[in-house]
Design a protein around this motif. Structure first.
Motif, PDB file in Angstrom:
ATOM      1  N   GLN A   1       0.845  -1.183   0.000  1.00  0.00           N
ATOM      2  CA  GLN A   1       0.000   0.000   0.000  1.00  0.00           C
ATOM      3  C   GLN A   1       0.890   1.247   0.000  1.00  0.00           C
ATOM      4  O   GLN A   1       1.869   1.332   0.731  1.00  0.00           O
ATOM      5  CB  GLN A   1      -0.894  -0.007   1.241  1.00  0.00           C
ATOM      6  N   VAL A   2       0.510   2.194  -0.818  1.00  0.00           N
ATOM      7  CA  VAL A   2       1.291   3.423  -0.929  1.00  0.00           C
ATOM      8  C   VAL A   2       0.984   4.351   0.241  1.00  0.00           C
ATOM      9  O   VAL A   2      -0.170   4.506   0.634  1.00  0.00           O
ATOM     10  CB  VAL A   2       0.987   4.134  -2.257  1.00  0.00           C
ATOM     11  N   GLN A   3       2.028   4.945   0.788  1.00  0.00           N
ATOM     12  CA  GLN A   3       1.867   5.909   1.873  1.00  0.00           C
ATOM     13  C   GLN A   3       2.566   7.215   1.508  1.00  0.00           C
ATOM     14  O   GLN A   3       3.591   7.205   0.826  1.00  0.00           O
ATOM     15  CB  GLN A   3       2.440   5.368   3.178  1.00  0.00           C
ATOM     16  N   LEU A   4       2.003   8.320   1.992  1.00  0.00           N
ATOM     17  CA  LEU A   4       2.602   9.635   1.823  1.00  0.00           C
ATOM     18  C   LEU A   4       2.944  10.183   3.198  1.00  0.00           C
ATOM     19  O   LEU A   4       2.102  10.156   4.105  1.00  0.00           O
ATOM     20  CB  LEU A   4       1.635  10.596   1.123  1.00  0.00           C
ATOM     21  N   VAL A   5       4.155  10.687   3.340  1.00  0.00           N
ATOM     22  CA  VAL A   5       4.589  11.241   4.618  1.00  0.00           C
ATOM     23  C   VAL A   5       5.096  12.663   4.387  1.00  0.00           C
ATOM     24  O   VAL A   5       6.071  12.872   3.656  1.00  0.00           O
ATOM     25  CB  VAL A   5       5.684  10.387   5.264  1.00  0.00           C
ATOM     26  N   GLY A  26       6.271   2.660  -0.854  1.00  0.00           N
ATOM     27  CA  GLY A  26       5.477   1.496  -1.210  1.00  0.00           C
ATOM     28  C   GLY A  26       5.893   1.003  -2.577  1.00  0.00           C
ATOM     29  O   GLY A  26       6.929   1.375  -3.111  1.00  0.00           O
ATOM     30  N   SER A  27       5.056   0.154  -3.157  1.00  0.00           N
ATOM     31  CA  SER A  27       5.326  -0.370  -4.488  1.00  0.00           C
ATOM     32  C   SER A  27       4.881   0.668  -5.519  1.00  0.00           C
ATOM     33  O   SER A  27       3.710   0.744  -5.869  1.00  0.00           O
ATOM     34  CB  SER A  27       4.569  -1.675  -4.704  1.00  0.00           C
ATOM     35  N   ALA A  97      -1.711  12.302  -3.747  1.00  0.00           N
ATOM     36  CA  ALA A  97      -1.333  11.693  -5.032  1.00  0.00           C
ATOM     37  C   ALA A  97      -2.603  11.157  -5.658  1.00  0.00           C
ATOM     38  O   ALA A  97      -3.328  10.381  -5.018  1.00  0.00           O
ATOM     39  CB  ALA A  97      -0.322  10.579  -4.834  1.00  0.00           C
ATOM     40  N   ASP A  98      -2.908  11.566  -6.874  1.00  0.00           N
ATOM     41  CA  ASP A  98      -4.219  11.217  -7.406  1.00  0.00           C
ATOM     42  C   ASP A  98      -4.271   9.804  -7.985  1.00  0.00           C
ATOM     43  O   ASP A  98      -5.302   9.145  -7.908  1.00  0.00           O
ATOM     44  CB  ASP A  98      -4.670  12.253  -8.439  1.00  0.00           C
ATOM     45  N   LYS A  99      -3.196   9.310  -8.566  1.00  0.00           N
ATOM     46  CA  LYS A  99      -3.203   7.990  -9.195  1.00  0.00           C
ATOM     47  C   LYS A  99      -1.781   7.451  -9.185  1.00  0.00           C
ATOM     48  O   LYS A  99      -0.888   8.078  -9.757  1.00  0.00           O
ATOM     49  CB  LYS A  99      -3.719   8.099 -10.624  1.00  0.00           C
ATOM     50  N   VAL A 100      -1.615   6.309  -8.560  1.00  0.00           N
ATOM     51  CA  VAL A 100      -0.295   5.700  -8.439  1.00  0.00           C
ATOM     52  C   VAL A 100      -0.328   4.313  -9.077  1.00  0.00           C
ATOM     53  O   VAL A 100      -1.179   3.486  -8.709  1.00  0.00           O
ATOM     54  CB  VAL A 100       0.139   5.575  -6.966  1.00  0.00           C
ATOM     55  N   ARG A 101       0.555   4.086 -10.013  1.00  0.00           N
ATOM     56  CA  ARG A 101       0.653   2.728 -10.591  1.00  0.00           C
ATOM     57  C   ARG A 101       1.567   1.890  -9.706  1.00  0.00           C
ATOM     58  O   ARG A 101       2.723   2.247  -9.474  1.00  0.00           O
ATOM     59  CB  ARG A 101       1.164   2.802 -12.020  1.00  0.00           C
ATOM     60  N   THR A 102       1.030   0.760  -9.240  1.00  0.00           N
ATOM     61  CA  THR A 102       1.753  -0.054  -8.257  1.00  0.00           C
ATOM     62  C   THR A 102       2.223  -1.376  -8.823  1.00  0.00           C
ATOM     63  O   THR A 102       2.622  -2.274  -8.061  1.00  0.00           O
ATOM     64  CB  THR A 102       0.866  -0.294  -7.030  1.00  0.00           C
TER      65      THR A 102
END
Length: 125
Positions: A1-5, A26-27, A97-102
């Motif tokens: 899971q993507v996280q923003l700090v 994250g990925s 972040a509006d859209k993250v490709r993982t």
């Protein structure tokens, strides 16, 4: 899971400067637009600035000419340089972040509308 700090918030006098950073972890294969929003007590969350993956920028009217958004795609990090700060800039600042490709492109794995936990910016008069 993507996280923003987020980091870099704090207390500053009017007229001063601060630099906020937001690192994604994250990925992560790619991130579309990233942005900064803020919310003051009793007010709605508002857009401060946004930047596309290609570097195109958008600013809220109240910060144009004073704030600069930038990003380092290699580090999955977005920055907000804030100058000529005013007491009305006081708020919690959130990274988005509006859209993250993982995953690889053909996997079609994405996460959407990711928010950081926020960082407080207080400008004293």
């Amino acid at each position: 899971q993507v996280q923003l700090v987020e980091s870099g918030g704090g207390l500053v006098q009017a007229g001063g400067s601060l630099r906020l950073s937001c690192a994604a972890s994250g990925s992560i294969f790619s991130i579309n637009a990233m942005g900064w929003y803020r919310q003051a007590p009793g007010k709605q969350r508002e857009l401060v600035a946004a930047i596309s993956s290609g570097g195109s920028t958008t600013y809220g009217d109240s910060v144009k000419g004073r704030f600069t958004i930038s990003r380092d795609n290699a580090k999955n990090t977005v920055y907000l340089q804030m100058s000529s700060l005013k007491p009305e800039d006081t708020a919690v600042y959130y990274c988005n972040a509006d859209k993250v490709r993982t995953g690889p492109l053909l996997s079609r794995r994405y996460e959407y509308d990711i928010w950081g936990q926020g960082t407080q910016v207080t400008v004293s008069s």
